[in-house]
Every structure is written in C-alpha cells, then in structure tokens.
Motif scaffolding. Structure first.
Motif, mmCIF file in Angstrom:
data_model
loop_
_atom_site.group_PDB
_atom_site.id
_atom_site.type_symbol
_atom_site.label_atom_id
_atom_site.label_comp_id
_atom_site.label_asym_id
_atom_site.label_seq_id
_atom_site.Cartn_x
_atom_site.Cartn_y
_atom_site.Cartn_z
ATOM 1 N N PHE A 112 0.828 -1.207 0.000
ATOM 2 C CA PHE A 112 0.000 0.000 0.000
ATOM 3 C C PHE A 112 0.864 1.259 0.000
ATOM 4 C CE2 PHE A 112 -2.184 3.433 2.265
ATOM 5 C CZ PHE A 112 -3.274 3.605 1.420
ATOM 6 N N ILE A 113 1.943 1.240 0.746
ATOM 7 C CA ILE A 113 2.841 2.397 0.788
ATOM 8 C C ILE A 113 3.389 2.683 -0.609
ATOM 9 C CG2 ILE A 113 5.064 3.255 1.661
ATOM 10 C CD1 ILE A 113 4.404 1.630 4.266
ATOM 11 N N VAL A 114 3.667 1.636 -1.354
ATOM 12 C CA VAL A 114 4.237 1.789 -2.697
ATOM 13 C C VAL A 114 3.199 2.258 -3.710
ATOM 14 C CG1 VAL A 114 5.277 0.530 -4.641
ATOM 15 C CG2 VAL A 114 6.106 0.141 -2.312
ATOM 16 N N ASP A 115 2.027 1.595 -3.735
ATOM 17 C CA ASP A 115 1.106 1.879 -4.846
ATOM 18 C C ASP A 115 -0.209 2.549 -4.450
ATOM 19 O OD1 ASP A 115 -0.528 -0.179 -3.827
ATOM 20 O OD2 ASP A 115 0.127 -1.634 -5.319
ATOM 21 N N LYS A 116 -0.460 2.694 -3.148
ATOM 22 C CA LYS A 116 -1.671 3.372 -2.634
ATOM 23 C C LYS A 116 -2.981 2.711 -3.083
ATOM 24 C CE LYS A 116 0.695 6.685 -0.668
ATOM 25 N NZ LYS A 116 1.781 6.055 0.041
ATOM 26 N N ASP A 117 -2.915 1.467 -3.546
ATOM 27 C CA ASP A 117 -4.117 0.745 -3.962
ATOM 28 C C ASP A 117 -4.868 0.288 -2.704
ATOM 29 O OD1 ASP A 117 -6.058 -1.035 -4.890
ATOM 30 O OD2 ASP A 117 -4.735 -1.884 -6.427
ATOM 31 N N LYS A 118 -6.097 0.715 -2.572
ATOM 32 C CA LYS A 118 -6.869 0.438 -1.357
ATOM 33 C C LYS A 118 -7.261 -1.027 -1.214
ATOM 34 C CE LYS A 118 -8.311 5.126 -0.617
ATOM 35 N NZ LYS A 118 -9.389 6.065 -0.378
ATOM 36 N N ILE A 119 -7.056 -1.838 -2.224
ATOM 37 C CA ILE A 119 -7.303 -3.275 -2.073
ATOM 38 C C ILE A 119 -6.421 -3.848 -0.969
ATOM 39 C CG2 ILE A 119 -5.637 -4.038 -3.827
ATOM 40 C CD1 ILE A 119 -9.074 -5.636 -3.122
ATOM 41 N N ILE A 177 -16.701 -7.414 17.174
ATOM 42 C CA ILE A 177 -17.277 -6.066 17.076
ATOM 43 C C ILE A 177 -16.187 -5.023 17.284
ATOM 44 C CG2 ILE A 177 -18.858 -4.423 18.177
ATOM 45 C CD1 ILE A 177 -20.691 -6.911 18.733
ATOM 46 N N GLU A 178 -15.351 -5.250 18.286
ATOM 47 C CA GLU A 178 -14.236 -4.328 18.556
ATOM 48 C C GLU A 178 -13.271 -4.275 17.371
ATOM 49 O OE1 GLU A 178 -10.512 -3.879 21.695
ATOM 50 O OE2 GLU A 178 -12.105 -5.313 22.127
ATOM 51 N N ALA A 179 -12.956 -5.428 16.794
ATOM 52 C CA ALA A 179 -12.039 -5.472 15.652
ATOM 53 C C ALA A 179 -12.604 -4.708 14.461
ATOM 54 C CB ALA A 179 -11.758 -6.922 15.261
ATOM 55 N N ARG A 180 -13.865 -4.920 14.174
ATOM 56 C CA ARG A 180 -14.472 -4.230 13.025
ATOM 57 C C ARG A 180 -14.573 -2.726 13.273
ATOM 58 N NH1 ARG A 180 -18.514 -9.112 11.802
ATOM 59 N NH2 ARG A 180 -17.124 -10.232 10.396
ATOM 60 N N ASN A 181 -14.899 -2.339 14.495
ATOM 61 C CA ASN A 181 -14.934 -0.907 14.819
ATOM 62 C C ASN A 181 -13.554 -0.283 14.679
ATOM 63 O OD1 ASN A 181 -17.700 -0.780 15.279
ATOM 64 N ND2 ASN A 181 -17.495 -1.197 17.464
ATOM 65 N N PHE A 182 -12.521 -1.007 15.097
ATOM 66 C CA PHE A 182 -11.148 -0.519 14.958
ATOM 67 C C PHE A 182 -10.827 -0.290 13.485
ATOM 68 C CE2 PHE A 182 -6.671 -1.481 14.135
ATOM 69 C CZ PHE A 182 -6.064 -0.492 14.896
ATOM 70 N N ILE A 183 -11.178 -1.249 12.643
ATOM 71 C CA ILE A 183 -10.908 -1.131 11.208
ATOM 72 C C ILE A 183 -11.642 0.069 10.625
ATOM 73 C CG2 ILE A 183 -11.307 -2.227 8.956
ATOM 74 C CD1 ILE A 183 -10.879 -4.947 10.479
ATOM 75 N N ILE A 184 -12.905 0.209 10.948
ATOM 76 C CA ILE A 184 -13.701 1.328 10.429
ATOM 77 C C ILE A 184 -13.099 2.661 10.882
ATOM 78 C CG2 ILE A 184 -15.940 2.500 10.632
ATOM 79 C CD1 ILE A 184 -17.153 -0.397 10.728
ATOM 80 N N ASN A 185 -12.710 2.739 12.137
ATOM 81 C CA ASN A 185 -12.127 3.987 12.649
ATOM 82 C C ASN A 185 -10.796 4.295 11.957
ATOM 83 O OD1 ASN A 185 -14.239 4.491 14.391
ATOM 84 N ND2 ASN A 185 -13.291 3.384 16.071
ATOM 85 N N GLN A 186 -9.987 3.264 11.694
ATOM 86 C CA GLN A 186 -8.720 3.482 11.011
ATOM 87 C C GLN A 186 -8.936 3.946 9.574
ATOM 88 O OE1 GLN A 186 -5.594 3.350 12.504
ATOM 89 N NE2 GLN A 186 -6.981 3.258 14.236
ATOM 90 N N ILE A 187 -9.875 3.322 8.907
ATOM 91 C CA ILE A 187 -10.159 3.701 7.519
ATOM 92 C C ILE A 187 -10.705 5.122 7.451
ATOM 93 C CG2 ILE A 187 -11.669 3.246 5.543
ATOM 94 C CD1 ILE A 187 -11.272 0.241 6.186
ATOM 95 N N ASN A 188 -11.610 5.443 8.340
ATOM 96 C CA ASN A 188 -12.186 6.788 8.339
ATOM 97 C C ASN A 188 -11.177 7.865 8.707
ATOM 98 O OD1 ASN A 188 -14.707 5.897 7.552
ATOM 99 N ND2 ASN A 188 -15.482 5.713 9.627
ATOM 100 N N GLY A 189 -10.184 7.489 9.498
ATOM 101 C CA GLY A 189 -9.218 8.479 9.952
ATOM 102 C C GLY A 189 -7.946 8.574 9.152
ATOM 103 N N ASN A 190 -7.563 7.506 8.428
ATOM 104 C CA ASN A 190 -6.226 7.480 7.861
ATOM 105 C C ASN A 190 -6.133 7.174 6.371
ATOM 106 O OD1 ASN A 190 -4.934 8.037 10.309
ATOM 107 N ND2 ASN A 190 -5.156 5.903 10.936
ATOM 108 N N VAL A 191 -7.120 6.599 5.771
ATOM 109 C CA VAL A 191 -6.952 6.180 4.379
ATOM 110 C C VAL A 191 -7.705 7.103 3.458
ATOM 111 C CG1 VAL A 191 -7.329 4.311 2.744
ATOM 112 C CG2 VAL A 191 -6.625 3.801 5.056
#
Length: 134
Positions: A78-85, A120-134
């Motif tokens: 991701f760092i190299v190509d920024k592809d969100k996949i 639930i905690e894991a999915r919330n963590f992922i959503i928060n990371q995506i909303n804040g950083n990607v």
C-alpha cells in the motif's frame, strides 16, 4: 498479531521475527516521513519469503503467523502503490485472526462470531482506522 508471528518462529524455528518487526517499523516511519520506495520494494521481497505457507504450516499458529506477516506485506504494498485493495486485505487478515481466536475453544455460527465483543471491537477498529487514515 506480531506476537503470534514471533511465537510461530519460536515453535517452528522458521521465519524471521526481527525482519518482520523491522518492516513494521518502516511502515510506522512512512506515516510521518516520505518513504524510500526502492527500499520498500526490496523489503517486500524479503517479507514475501518469510510468510508461512499453509501447505507447510497448517496449524492455528501457522494461520496466525501467515495473517501477521501477510498484513505487513500488504501494508508495504500500500505504501508503494496506494491501492486500497491492500487495506481490504489487511482488514480480512485481521478479522480472520480474531475469528480464529474466538473459535479456538468451540466452533460458532456466523451470527455468534459477528456478535462476539472481540469481533465487534475489531471491526470498529478497522472502520475507525479507515475513516481516519486512508
């Protein structure tokens, strides 16, 4: 997930926990500094070599180690190509690990897994990371 990889290396005497930690540090540093893409591409090749294959290590420990190292591999990509996949793949490795952990003692239905507080905690963590950083 790094600790799972570290434990795998200890048990199977295969892999390189120090290299994986180095790659994690490179990922962290790339958040604040510009990344040397050439060095990261070289690191990707090295990480690929230390990802355990399920044909060789089909245990829970092997699955955890695969998920940990493949997540780092995907982060470097991701760092190299920024592809969100790559973000999607990292999230899948993370939730797969949580799923495996939840079911270590007994097999659960999809509803029970999805309703588990750890998932639930894991999915919330992922959503928060995506909303804040990607």
């Amino acid at each position: 997930m790094y600790c799972e990889y570290q434990q795998f290396v200890k048990v199977y005497q295969w892999g390189d926990a120090d290299l994986l930690m180095h790659a994690i540090n490179v990922c962290q540093q790339s958040i604040e500094n510009s990344a040397d893409i050439y060095s990261i591409k070289e690191l990707i090749l090295k990480i690929d070599i230390i990802i355990p294959h399920m044909d060789d290590y089909g245990s829970e420990s092997g699955s955890y180690a695969l998920n940990a190292s493949a997540s780092v591999y995907e982060t470097l990509e991701f760092i190299v190509d920024k592809d969100k996949i790559h973000i999607y793949n990292i999230a899948a490795y993370y939730t797969d690990t949580v799923d495996f952990k939840i079911q270590e003692d007994k097999e659960l239905s999809a509803f029970e897994i999805d309703s588990n507080p750890h998932m639930i905690e894991a999915r919330n963590f992922i959503i928060n990371q995506i909303n804040g950083n990607v």
